[in-house]
Write a protein that holds these residues in place. Structure first.
Motif, mmCIF file in Angstrom:
data_model
loop_
_atom_site.group_PDB
_atom_site.id
_atom_site.type_symbol
_atom_site.label_atom_id
_atom_site.label_comp_id
_atom_site.label_asym_id
_atom_site.label_seq_id
_atom_site.Cartn_x
_atom_site.Cartn_y
_atom_site.Cartn_z
ATOM 1 N N ASN A 97 69.138 62.945 -99.113
ATOM 2 C CA ASN A 97 69.648 61.634 -98.701
ATOM 3 C C ASN A 97 70.331 61.699 -97.345
ATOM 4 O O ASN A 97 70.256 60.755 -96.557
ATOM 5 N N ARG A 113 68.171 59.701 -90.220
ATOM 6 C CA ARG A 113 67.041 58.997 -89.588
ATOM 7 C C ARG A 113 67.295 57.493 -89.540
ATOM 8 O O ARG A 113 66.977 56.833 -88.537
ATOM 9 N N LEU A 114 67.870 56.961 -90.610
ATOM 10 C CA LEU A 114 68.182 55.535 -90.652
ATOM 11 C C LEU A 114 69.187 55.162 -89.566
ATOM 12 O O LEU A 114 69.034 54.140 -88.879
ATOM 13 N N PHE A 140 67.902 52.383 -101.564
ATOM 14 C CA PHE A 140 68.262 53.775 -101.284
ATOM 15 C C PHE A 140 68.830 54.392 -102.560
ATOM 16 O O PHE A 140 69.630 53.757 -103.249
ATOM 17 N N ALA A 157 67.722 61.470 -94.790
ATOM 18 C CA ALA A 157 67.193 60.110 -94.714
ATOM 19 C C ALA A 157 68.182 59.175 -94.014
ATOM 20 O O ALA A 157 67.784 58.311 -93.213
#
Length: 400
Positions: A83, A89-90, A70, A86
């Motif tokens: 980020n 979603r993670l 990452f 992202a």
């Protein structure tokens, strides 16, 4: 100051904790990330670490943690926002229950993602960040926006509350923990020590003054070279200086150090050895360990590890060292574990090093025993783990 409760590590079976740190190279934040990941796995939890990677990734994975590649080191505002998406979603995909950020840039992404997904958000203040102007203070302020804000020393906690008073009531002091099974003189075989000294090119009859820190100006390598020059000019010739740490691309600073030692006539007595993998053996190979930082240390991991290895230490009297190193006037001479000297004062550093190098073997062993006992009482890995996992449990509560 407020201390975190010293309870046993709670049962976190089935929970998923995501830690975010820029990289997993050498350093206090990185080392703590791996230590807490290992503790989470032992407690039955999943330990995810989002980072750009680094030399500690194999250790993380060997401990059962999961590394997620990452771009956590970016400071670009647009990238930080991307980020955050992202990470959101993670968090949803992996069923993350709690996010723990250990640096400012990834903390912004982590804060946004945690708020979007409704999971608890923890931060750890690992450094005494510079705060010049309102914009910089705002940027740093993300570290004070956790549901719990962990300070790695009482000094750091006071700094947080001075700069970010809105964090009052949410800060906890959790001292950086030292693995006392690894940093134990009895656990380091003489062969490892001898191999380390050979790698450094230090003769058996020479004393060693070790500065274990990456090559950056505020760590005080230049002050140490000047202090060594003062000792040599006064006729003290029985020691060598070892600068052990990554240059991290700072070739210009390394060249400056070489130039400084040559001008002081110390070219054959100061060794720049780069990153050292076997830190306990390096500390065991030293007679005195020094961290002459010119800026405040938020905790001072090297001094704690050196004391755990039973070594006298000489440190700059700024930051958290009054908590990590016992010395007059806060402690009696009989309780001393090292020396604290004014920062950027080569003469004062030279005088303290001279006293440390002059210690008789019995006095050095007694000081080393006091230092290890001090670390054992406050700065053990077990205590840090128990207090950190206790915070996670408070925030998560019982599983529905």
């Amino acid at each position: 100051m407020t201390r975190a409760p010293s309870e046993n590590p709670p049962v976190l079976a089935g929970r998923t904790v995501l830690q975010i740190v820029p990289d997993l190279e050498a350093g206090g934040a990185e080392r703590t990330t791996v230590d807490i990941a290992a503790a989470l796995v032992k407690a039955g939890a999943r330990a995810l670490v989002a980072t750009t990677g680094g030399r500690l990734v194999p250790e993380l994975e060997a401990a059962g943690g999961t590394h997620i590649a990452f771009p956590a080191a970016t400071k670009n505002p647009a990238r930080i926002l991307a980020n955050a998406g992202a990470l959101s979603r993670l968090i949803r995909r992996e069923g993350v229950d709690l996010v723990h950020a250990r640096s400012r840039a990834p903390a912004w992404s982590g804060l946004i993602a945690a708020r979007r997904t409704g999971v608890p958000f923890v931060t750890t203040y690992h450094g005494a960040y510079r705060s010049v102007g309102r914009l910089k203070n705002f940027y740093n302020g993300v570290m004070a926006r956790g549901d719990v804000v962990i300070a790695n020393s009482g000094f750091t906690q006071a700094l947080i509350l001075k700069r970010h008073p809105q964090a009052e009531g949410r800060t906890r002091v959790v001292y950086r923990g030292t693995d006392l099974s690894r940093f134990d003189p009895a656990a380091v075989a003489p062969e490892r020590v001898a191999a380390m000294r050979r790698a450094w090119g230090v003769a058996a009859d020479r004393k060693v003054v070790l500065l274990p820190a990456r090559l950056t100006s505020w760590k005080g390598q230049e002050v140490l070279i000047d202090a060594a020059g003062n000792l040599a000019a006064a006729g003290r010739m029985d020691f060598d200086v070892v600068l052990a740490g990554d240059e991290q691309g700072r070739t210009g600073y390394r060249d400056r150090l070489v130039d400084r030692m040559l001008k002081a006539g110390l070219g054959h007595r100061v060794r720049i050895v780069g990153h050292v993998e076997d830190v306990p053996a390096a500390l065991a190979a030293a007679d005195v360990v020094t961290t002459p930082s010119t800026e405040p240390e938020a905790f001072g991991r090297s001094a704690a590890e050196a004391q755990a290895m039973g070594k006298p230490v000489v440190v700059s009297d700024i930051g958290a060292v009054r908590e990590t190193v016992l010395a007059p006037p806060e402690a009696t001479e009989e309780a001393r574990t090292g020396w604290r000297v004014p920062p950027s004062n080569a003469l004062g550093l030279a005088q303290a090093l001279n006293q440390a190098l002059d210690l008789e073997p019995e006095a050095a062993r007694a000081m080393g025993a006091r230092g290890r006992a001090h670390v054992l009482s406050l700065f053990s890995l077990e205590r840090m783990v128990a207090e950190t996992l206790g915070i996670y449990r408070e925030l998560l509560g019982p599983r529905p």
